[in-house]
Design a protein around this motif. Structure first.
Motif, PDB file in Angstrom:
ATOM      1  N   GLY A 235      -2.485   9.217  -2.252  1.00  0.00           N
ATOM      2  CA  GLY A 235      -2.375  10.648  -2.455  1.00  0.00           C
ATOM      3  C   GLY A 235      -3.638  11.292  -2.976  1.00  0.00           C
ATOM      4  N   ALA A 236      -4.339  10.604  -3.879  1.00  0.00           N
ATOM      5  CA  ALA A 236      -5.505  11.194  -4.535  1.00  0.00           C
ATOM      6  C   ALA A 236      -6.749  11.201  -3.658  1.00  0.00           C
ATOM      7  N   ILE A 237      -6.649  10.761  -2.434  1.00  0.00           N
ATOM      8  CA  ILE A 237      -7.768  10.908  -1.508  1.00  0.00           C
ATOM      9  C   ILE A 237      -7.915  12.380  -1.122  1.00  0.00           C
ATOM     10  N   ILE A 238      -6.808  13.109  -1.225  1.00  0.00           N
ATOM     11  CA  ILE A 238      -6.816  14.546  -0.968  1.00  0.00           C
ATOM     12  C   ILE A 238      -6.638  15.287  -2.286  1.00  0.00           C
ATOM     13  N   ASN A 239      -7.437  16.309  -2.512  1.00  0.00           N
ATOM     14  CA  ASN A 239      -7.234  17.177  -3.668  1.00  0.00           C
ATOM     15  C   ASN A 239      -6.011  18.042  -3.376  1.00  0.00           C
ATOM     16  N   THR A 240      -4.895  17.730  -4.031  1.00  0.00           N
ATOM     17  CA  THR A 240      -3.628  18.378  -3.702  1.00  0.00           C
ATOM     18  C   THR A 240      -3.658  19.875  -3.967  1.00  0.00           C
ATOM     19  N   GLU A 241      -4.322  20.292  -5.025  1.00  0.00           N
ATOM     20  CA  GLU A 241      -4.425  21.720  -5.316  1.00  0.00           C
ATOM     21  C   GLU A 241      -5.158  22.453  -4.196  1.00  0.00           C
ATOM     22  N   HIS A 242      -6.232  21.862  -3.694  1.00  0.00           N
ATOM     23  CA  HIS A 242      -6.980  22.470  -2.592  1.00  0.00           C
ATOM     24  C   HIS A 242      -6.143  22.477  -1.314  1.00  0.00           C
ATOM     25  N   LEU A 243      -5.374  21.403  -1.102  1.00  0.00           N
ATOM     26  CA  LEU A 243      -4.495  21.322   0.065  1.00  0.00           C
ATOM     27  C   LEU A 243      -3.447  22.429   0.027  1.00  0.00           C
ATOM     28  N   ILE A 244      -2.815  22.606  -1.119  1.00  0.00           N
ATOM     29  CA  ILE A 244      -1.783  23.642  -1.261  1.00  0.00           C
ATOM     30  C   ILE A 244      -2.370  25.026  -1.038  1.00  0.00           C
ATOM     31  N   ASP A 245      -3.555  25.252  -1.553  1.00  0.00           N
ATOM     32  CA  ASP A 245      -4.212  26.543  -1.344  1.00  0.00           C
ATOM     33  C   ASP A 245      -4.464  26.781   0.139  1.00  0.00           C
ATOM     34  N   ALA A 246      -4.877  25.743   0.856  1.00  0.00           N
ATOM     35  CA  ALA A 246      -5.118  25.867   2.293  1.00  0.00           C
ATOM     36  C   ALA A 246      -3.824  26.137   3.053  1.00  0.00           C
ATOM     37  N   PHE A 260       1.631  10.565  -2.571  1.00  0.00           N
ATOM     38  CA  PHE A 260       1.464  11.782  -3.354  1.00  0.00           C
ATOM     39  C   PHE A 260       0.565  11.463  -4.540  1.00  0.00           C
ATOM     40  N   GLU A 261      -0.299  12.386  -4.864  1.00  0.00           N
ATOM     41  CA  GLU A 261      -1.298  12.169  -5.909  1.00  0.00           C
ATOM     42  C   GLU A 261      -0.684  11.726  -7.236  1.00  0.00           C
ATOM     43  N   ASN A 262       0.448  12.311  -7.608  1.00  0.00           N
ATOM     44  CA  ASN A 262       1.075  12.004  -8.896  1.00  0.00           C
ATOM     45  C   ASN A 262       2.359  11.188  -8.728  1.00  0.00           C
ATOM     46  N   GLU A 263       2.402  10.323  -7.728  1.00  0.00           N
ATOM     47  CA  GLU A 263       3.649   9.621  -7.429  1.00  0.00           C
ATOM     48  C   GLU A 263       4.052   8.591  -8.481  1.00  0.00           C
ATOM     49  N   ILE A 282       6.636  20.053  -6.106  1.00  0.00           N
ATOM     50  CA  ILE A 282       7.605  21.112  -5.791  1.00  0.00           C
ATOM     51  C   ILE A 282       7.016  22.081  -4.763  1.00  0.00           C
ATOM     52  N   GLN A 283       5.757  22.433  -4.944  1.00  0.00           N
ATOM     53  CA  GLN A 283       5.119  23.348  -4.001  1.00  0.00           C
ATOM     54  C   GLN A 283       4.978  22.721  -2.619  1.00  0.00           C
ATOM     55  N   LEU A 284       4.542  21.468  -2.561  1.00  0.00           N
ATOM     56  CA  LEU A 284       4.416  20.792  -1.271  1.00  0.00           C
ATOM     57  C   LEU A 284       5.757  20.727  -0.551  1.00  0.00           C
ATOM     58  N   ASN A 285       6.793  20.396  -1.293  1.00  0.00           N
ATOM     59  CA  ASN A 285       8.126  20.281  -0.709  1.00  0.00           C
ATOM     60  C   ASN A 285       8.643  21.596  -0.152  1.00  0.00           C
ATOM     61  N   ALA A 286       8.107  22.709  -0.637  1.00  0.00           N
ATOM     62  CA  ALA A 286       8.609  24.027  -0.243  1.00  0.00           C
ATOM     63  C   ALA A 286       8.046  24.494   1.097  1.00  0.00           C
ATOM     64  N   PRO A 288       7.448  24.631   4.965  1.00  0.00           N
ATOM     65  CA  PRO A 288       8.158  24.140   6.157  1.00  0.00           C
ATOM     66  C   PRO A 288       7.287  23.261   7.050  1.00  0.00           C
ATOM     67  N   ASN A 289       5.969  23.391   6.920  1.00  0.00           N
ATOM     68  CA  ASN A 289       5.049  22.597   7.747  1.00  0.00           C
ATOM     69  C   ASN A 289       4.470  21.404   6.985  1.00  0.00           C
ATOM     70  N   VAL A 290       5.186  20.974   5.948  1.00  0.00           N
ATOM     71  CA  VAL A 290       4.822  19.763   5.205  1.00  0.00           C
ATOM     72  C   VAL A 290       5.974  18.770   5.302  1.00  0.00           C
ATOM     73  N   LEU A 291       5.649  17.549   5.642  1.00  0.00           N
ATOM     74  CA  LEU A 291       6.635  16.474   5.725  1.00  0.00           C
ATOM     75  C   LEU A 291       6.206  15.341   4.810  1.00  0.00           C
ATOM     76  N   LEU A 292       7.012  15.086   3.774  1.00  0.00           N
ATOM     77  CA  LEU A 292       6.714  14.023   2.822  1.00  0.00           C
ATOM     78  C   LEU A 292       7.754  12.921   2.926  1.00  0.00           C
ATOM     79  N   THR A 293       7.298  11.682   2.854  1.00  0.00           N
ATOM     80  CA  THR A 293       8.204  10.542   2.708  1.00  0.00           C
ATOM     81  C   THR A 293       7.790   9.785   1.451  1.00  0.00           C
ATOM     82  N   GLY A 294       8.703   8.995   0.915  1.00  0.00           N
ATOM     83  CA  GLY A 294       8.526   8.414  -0.409  1.00  0.00           C
ATOM     84  C   GLY A 294       7.836   7.069  -0.469  1.00  0.00           C
TER      85      GLY A 294
END
Length: 333
Positions: A235-246, A260-263, A282-286, A288-294
């Motif tokens: 997860g931490a290969i991507i800056n999640t805050e920057h991803l969410i902003d994009a 996920f960065e904080n998994e 929570i933001q990533l999960n919200a 519609p164009n994001v698909l997360l698996t555990g």
């Protein structure tokens, strides 16, 4: 030998027991390894841990005091283990360097296809007998450009699969795989060039000091507006805050991830009754164009069998006071 298996999951225990052939005395506990749970290792020379366990310096010091001499990882990744500290404390560490690159790569393709063809939304509509096709348009993978960041065992399988779809392949790695160049027409490029040209970007690099936040707002700026990013690495290969902003600014088309960065402390357990207090998740999960698996890309019968067999082989070698080829610490026997 007596072995304490931390973070033991119901799905993996039968595979470990089968591979063990009753040779070692395996004790399974659900708790993840931490400085608080290290006490459970009293009386054990060997422990086995998973990717969610924390073998930091403090924890390793405690394990050393409790008599632990060996740590067998049931994963490829080892960023959760302080290897310098382990070496200094004379604790030998080994991992499972390759269990099934096909499992991880195929999961990445599953994320891609599901996002591109809007399968979750389509199925949701059909469950409600809504057969409207609006907003379900995807695109052909054929002739699209796929950028593969990390062309090792998993990345090379991903390249072969996407070649089968008729995709143009770009690669980025510290070393080039001539087989991919010759047989699959993969072209190695600079990272920025890969981001500029790719319709799809798939990440397959380990997490280390060089790759931490490798994908940030600067690289995202150079990506195509509708790019689909797939992450089955860390997860931490991507800056999640920057991803969410994009995502908020529609700078990327979609994001599919098994990590996920904080998994740590969140994944691998049922949190439905106590939703994690993690705003990024929570933001990533919200979206519609994001698909997360555990973090279950590895979850195939073949992978679990290989993980178990390699883990037990590491134990067998150590029980004979031999080195295993999978050792991560340089400690003489």
């Amino acid at each position: 030998m007596k072995v304490l298996v931390y973070s033991a999951k119901a799905f993996e225990i039968p595979y470990l027991e089968k591979a063990n052939h009753q040779k070692h005395q395996l004790t399974f506990v659900e708790n993840a390894l931490s400085s608080e749970t290290a006490m459970q290792a009293v009386g054990y020379e060997i422990i086995s841990i998973f990717s969610a366990d924390d073998a930091c310096f403090l924890t390793l010091e405690k394990l050393k005091d409790f008599g632990v001499k060996y740590i067998s990882l049931r994963s490829v990744g080892h960023d959760n283990v302080n290897l310098r500290a382990a070496t200094r404390l004379n604790i030998r560490v080994a991992n499972v360097p390759a269990y099934s690159p096909y499992a991880i790569a195929e999961h990445g393709v599953s994320l891609l296809l599901t996002l591109n063809r809007k399968l979750i939304e389509s199925n949701h509509r059909v469950k409600q007998y809504n057969f409207n096709l609006d907003d379900l348009v995807g695109f052909d993978l054929n002739k699209k450009t796929v950028g593969i960041i990390g062309t090792g065992k998993i990345g090379s399988v991903m390249a072969k699969i996407m070649n089968g779809f008729g995709c143009k392949l770009l690669g980025y790695d510290i070393s080039e795989d001539k087989n991919l160049v010759q047989n699959y027409n993969l072209k190695y490029t600079a990272l920025q060039e890969l981001c500029e040209q790719s319709d799809i970007i798939s990440i397959h690099v380990p997490l280390n000091a060089e790759t931490h936040y490798l994908i940030d707002e600067e690289l995202i700026f150079h990506m195509k507006k509708d790019v689909i990013i797939i992450n089955t690495a860390r997860g931490a290969i991507i800056n999640t805050e920057h991803l969410i902003d994009a995502l908020k600014k529609d700078k990327i088309g979609a994001y599919g991830s098994d990590v996920f960065e904080n998994e740590k402390g969140i994944f691998f357990k049922n949190r439905s009754k106590h939703i994690p207090d993690d705003l990024l998740l929570i933001q990533l999960n919200a979206f519609p164009n994001v698909l997360l698996t555990g973090h279950h890309a590895f979850l195939t019968e073949e992978a679990l069998t290989n993980i178990a067999e390699t883990t037990i082989d590491n134990l067998n070698r150590w029980s004979l006071n031999e080195e295993t080829e999978n050792e991560l610490t340089d400690i003489s026997t």
